[in-house]
Design an enzyme around this catalytic site. Structure first.
Site, short mmCIF file in Angstrom:
data_model
loop_
_atom_site.label_atom_id
_atom_site.label_comp_id
_atom_site.label_asym_id
_atom_site.label_seq_id
_atom_site.Cartn_x
_atom_site.Cartn_y
_atom_site.Cartn_z
N HIS A 1 -2.90 0.96 1.49
CA HIS A 1 -2.64 -0.32 2.18
C HIS A 1 -1.90 -1.28 1.26
O HIS A 1 -2.16 -1.36 0.06
CB HIS A 1 -3.93 -0.93 2.73
CG HIS A 1 -4.87 -1.52 1.72
ND1 HIS A 1 -4.77 -2.82 1.28
CD2 HIS A 1 -5.95 -1.00 1.10
CE1 HIS A 1 -5.75 -3.08 0.44
NE2 HIS A 1 -6.48 -1.99 0.29
N ASP B 1 -5.65 -4.11 -5.74
CA ASP B 1 -6.19 -3.51 -4.52
C ASP B 1 -5.25 -3.92 -3.38
O ASP B 1 -5.28 -5.06 -2.95
CB ASP B 1 -7.60 -4.01 -4.27
CG ASP B 1 -8.18 -3.54 -2.95
OD1 ASP B 1 -7.65 -2.57 -2.38
OD2 ASP B 1 -9.16 -4.15 -2.49
N GLU C 1 -5.55 -3.92 6.16
CA GLU C 1 -6.76 -3.21 5.75
C GLU C 1 -7.88 -4.18 5.44
O GLU C 1 -9.05 -3.93 5.74
CB GLU C 1 -6.45 -2.34 4.52
CG GLU C 1 -7.59 -1.39 4.11
CD GLU C 1 -8.59 -2.01 3.15
OE1 GLU C 1 -9.62 -1.37 2.89
OE2 GLU C 1 -8.35 -3.14 2.65
N GLU C 2 -7.52 -5.30 4.83
CA GLU C 2 -8.53 -6.26 4.36
C GLU C 2 -9.26 -6.96 5.51
O GLU C 2 -10.28 -7.61 5.29
CB GLU C 2 -7.88 -7.30 3.45
CG GLU C 2 -7.23 -6.76 2.19
CD GLU C 2 -8.22 -6.25 1.16
OE1 GLU C 2 -9.44 -6.35 1.40
OE2 GLU C 2 -7.78 -5.76 0.11
#
Length: 229
Positions: free
Chosen positions: A65, A178, A206-207
């Site tokens: 991601h 990340d 994604e988060e």
């Protein structure tokens, strides 16, 4: 090294355009084709090279991601500060005094809170109420702030790239590791040839709920899926 460029690109969940452009520029020479779907996923395809003649190649999806946690502007206050809400899972304890970039123009700002001498003694031992925190962009009134920011502007954290090198162990510090680290690994994988039908997918949102990956997986329908997280 792609990792430095990838981490410095801005790409809060739901607003990954700038990060996607940096990633696409890095992988374009090594892929056969690509497309951007309605959710903003960057889907890169590499046709199989070699393998058993006549056999149907395995369809493999490798995903990482490209979005990062961040903030969104929810209010412009009379004193020129900006109210905000969080995008993604963010620990309130790390927000105070963080430097940020607001909106498409990357207006610099810092997250502020009431100074200690204005906080009642009974509250000083408690965790700050981050609903009272604001972003200071240097404006002195609402009209001045409105020239620099708008409701709904995305806000990314400012995190300069740095290398920590102790005893030959190369460690880096940056924002958005990340999952730009996973994106950098996927970009390296796309430089090689394989006897499989490979889809390298740089996913969005994604988060905030794995949204991009869900859509991409349904569209590609891979035999095997690998996630670099």
């Amino acid at each position: 090294m792609n990792l430095q460029a990838f981490t410095q690109a801005r790409g809060v969940s739901g607003n990954e355009d700038a990060a996607r452009e940096v990633i696409l520029e890095a992988v374009r020479p090594f892929i056969d084709d690509h497309r951007v779907d309605a959710l903003g996923n960057l889907i890169c395809h590499k046709a199989p090279r070699g393998g058993a003649d006549g056999a149907t190649p395995l369809r493999v999806m490798v995903a990482a991601h490209m979005d990062e946690i961040g903030l969104i502007i929810t209010g412009i206050n009379a004193d020129g500060t900006l109210s905000f809400d969080k995008i993604g899972g963010i620990d309130d304890r790390v927000l105070l005094s963080k430097q940020v970039l607001v909106g498409a123009d990357a207006v610099p700002g810092v997250i502020g809170y009431a100074p200690i001498h204005l906080i009642p003694a009974a509250e000083r031992a408690k965790a700050p109420d981050m609903s009272r925190a604001v972003i200071d962009i240097g404006a002195t009134d609402k009209a001045g702030a409105e020239k620099l920011a708008s409701l709904g502007d995305y806000v990314s954290f400012r995190g300069e790239w740095a290398v920590l090198d102790e005893g030959g162990l190369r460690t880096v510090v940056a924002k958005a590791l990340d999952d730009r680290a996973g994106c950098a690994i996927l970009a390296e994988l796309l430089q090689e040839n394989y006897a499989i039908d490979l889809y390298g997918v740089f996913t969005t949102q994604e988060e905030v709920g794995l949204r991009g990956a869900r859509v991409a997986a349904q569209r590609i329908a891979p035999d095997v899926a690998i996630v670099l997280e």
